[in-house]
Design a protein around this motif. Sequence first.
Motif: not given
Length: 324
Positions: A271-272, A275, A279, A287
């Motif tokens: 997940r990190n 992200k 970004t 995932q």
Amino acid sequence: MKEYHNLIPNLLETYPRANLLQIPAIIHRLPRLSSHLGHEIYILRDDLTGFALGGNKTRKLDYLIGDAIAKKADTLVTMKATSFSRNAAAAASAAGLDLHVVLSGTDHEQNSASQAFFCQYETKLHYVPEGESALPDACSQLVVSLKAQGKAVYDLHPGGSDSIGALGYVRTFHEILDFSYRSDVHFSHIIHSTSSAGTQAGLVLGQCISKFDTCILGVGASLKASDQSERVRDLALSTAYMLGVQFDETKIFVDDKFIGPGYATPSEEGRNAVKLFATMEGILLDQVYTGKAAAALLHYAKNGAFEGDSVLFIHTGGNAGLFY
């Protein structure tokens, strides 16, 4: 080594493609992520193959559909509702072939978005209430039935990971070589997600043919490293035999430490990573596969595993969890 540059195209020229894809691959530097990690990070965008849902499955299907057409098939059969079978639905339509997919469970138990996708391509769905263990037998019976009706059937391996499908990533390795020679960027590591083995088997075989000095690291999505390595080795050996080339199994590297809670279950590290890619670079990862492979990339970069040369991350596509 430039003297090996044309070996892969020469080996593959007798294997027909369906010409479904927009290739060669887009490879570009990730500037913000490179600055953040302190390493030169590049990405190969197989999420942008320009066909259907994109991803590594379209690479395999390009050769599989080409082979089916060459063998004068009119009907394709495979099983499970996966990114492979959904891309196969689009490929079958584009080639004017019928596709039959054998699914576990009943009509009402299926993902409605997945069913709608198959419906767009007029795919014939066959349901097996007995469960996933009954799929191989049901698939075999369907093939027999279709042949009895006079159909010329081509059986697609689930995931497209057979010797013909693996050619897609032998070719991809040539595209990586070509980019490296033209840009003078050497990749010390090539990192990607590995599961059904076709992607990694093709890449490592391409490395063996070309003698390119790199480390190809498959980040396991489901199996422990020893089992995944065996899967990759078996497929690479069968493909090498078909091509008449040598394969060095010591080139197989698999890391199973990023599977997390299990296959198709998101991990915190994944997940990190998803992200961060979104970004910093505006790039979407899923995932299940690419997110976990990206987590491995971040871990290795932060722990000093990369030295000197650039690193290539292969975005093998996926569909951002839409159909999972």
